[in-house]
Write a protein that holds these residues in place. Structure first.
Motif, mmCIF file in Angstrom:
data_model
loop_
_atom_site.group_PDB
_atom_site.id
_atom_site.type_symbol
_atom_site.label_atom_id
_atom_site.label_comp_id
_atom_site.label_asym_id
_atom_site.label_seq_id
_atom_site.Cartn_x
_atom_site.Cartn_y
_atom_site.Cartn_z
ATOM 1 N N PHE A 181 36.576 45.311 31.594
ATOM 2 C CA PHE A 181 37.712 46.172 31.946
ATOM 3 C C PHE A 181 37.617 47.499 31.182
ATOM 4 N N MET A 197 45.608 46.256 37.440
ATOM 5 C CA MET A 197 44.625 45.337 38.038
ATOM 6 C C MET A 197 45.285 44.556 39.163
ATOM 7 N N GLY A 209 43.194 41.313 33.006
ATOM 8 C CA GLY A 209 43.997 42.511 32.843
ATOM 9 C C GLY A 209 44.883 42.455 31.610
ATOM 10 N N THR A 217 49.541 44.037 35.717
ATOM 11 C CA THR A 217 48.710 43.165 36.550
ATOM 12 C C THR A 217 49.518 42.790 37.784
#
Length: 269
Positions: A181, A197, A209, A217
């Protein structure tokens, strides 16, 4: 650039942007005699090898089960050899006798080709991505074998809709590791706290995330049947990826409300 404090949105691929599961099921059906196209592998299964229609379905069901439980280590075996082995084992388990690697390979390549043909990025999804990209940067982040995932990406022609594409199989670590990430953030020149995400997997997309400290998220739960103990807990839940713009608007509303509250508090001090 940015929408309500969000500068980038990361999207999962399989069963988020494209319905890989449905494409796989349709591919299996087309390998079956019950499918819409009585393709040559089934002709082989039934005529040359004298397999009954029921046996062909059992073989395909066994392959589907093996795919669902599949654990692939690219250092030990390439994905093609592994999946041919699924077919080889399924045929031998159902029919008995000696293993038939050639027939297994024929079945696998037909299944693979048919699945790729059914992988599409829907027109309304394309439209949503186009609109979103006017305000934020978009990145495709997918786990999986690099060859398999790159073939899917090419098949559904989604490259033009993203600023960057990252395949887990090409990195040192896959989702949910924070490193992949953070690599995505570096690619786009943004901070984790500026990213969202979106994905269908609690274990990889949502947990990843959260691990990476992203702003939010968004869990795509098409069934909208939430387990009693949902863990990890996503910030937002949607039933369609097309609901994402509304979620971003909601995030903006919350931010504006907080900013207004902070302003009032500072005025009263």
């Amino acid at each position: 650039m940015g929408v309500h404090g969000v500068k980038a949105v990361f999207f999962d691929l399989d069963n988020t942007l494209v319905d890989t599961a449905a494409a796989g099921r349709r591919a299996i059906e087309e390998v079956l005699p019950l499918g819409p196209y009585l393709l040559k592998v089934i002709n082989t299964l039934q005529s040359k090898h004298h397999y009954a229609e029921g046996q062909a379905r059992v073989i395909c069901d066994k392959v589907q089960a093996k795919l669902l439980k599949e654990c692939h280590d690219p250092a030990k075996m390439c994905i093609t050899d592994l999946r041919i082995s699924h077919w080889e084992e399924a045929i031998q388990e159902t029919i008995g006798g000696e293993a038939n690697r050639n027939l297994a390979a024929e079945c696998y390549f037909l299944w693979k080709t048919t699945r790729l043909q059914h992988l599409t990025l829907a027109e309304d999804t394309r439209g949503m991505l186009t609109e979103l990209r006017k305000g934020v940067r978009l990145l495709l982040l997918t786990n999986g074998d690099k060859q398999t995932q790159r073939e899917k990406i090419e098949a559904c022609a989604c490259q033009p809709y993203f600023d960057a594409i990252v395949v887990g199989g090409e990195q040192k670590e896959e989702k949910p590791a924070p490193s992949i990430f953070h690599y995505c953030c570096d690619l786009l020149g943004v901070q984790p706290a500026e990213c969202v995400m979106v994905g269908d997997s609690l274990d990889t997309d949502i947990q990843g995330g959260l691990n990476a400290g992203l702003k939010a998220t968004v869990w795509l739960n098409k069934a909208m049947t939430t387990p009693v103990d949902t863990s990890p807990v996503p910030h937002y839940i949607i039933s369609s990826v097309l609901d994402l713009p509304a979620v971003l608007q909601k995030m903006g509303h919350k931010m504006n409300t907080k900013l207004g509250s902070d302003h009032m508090a500072s005025s009263n001090e």
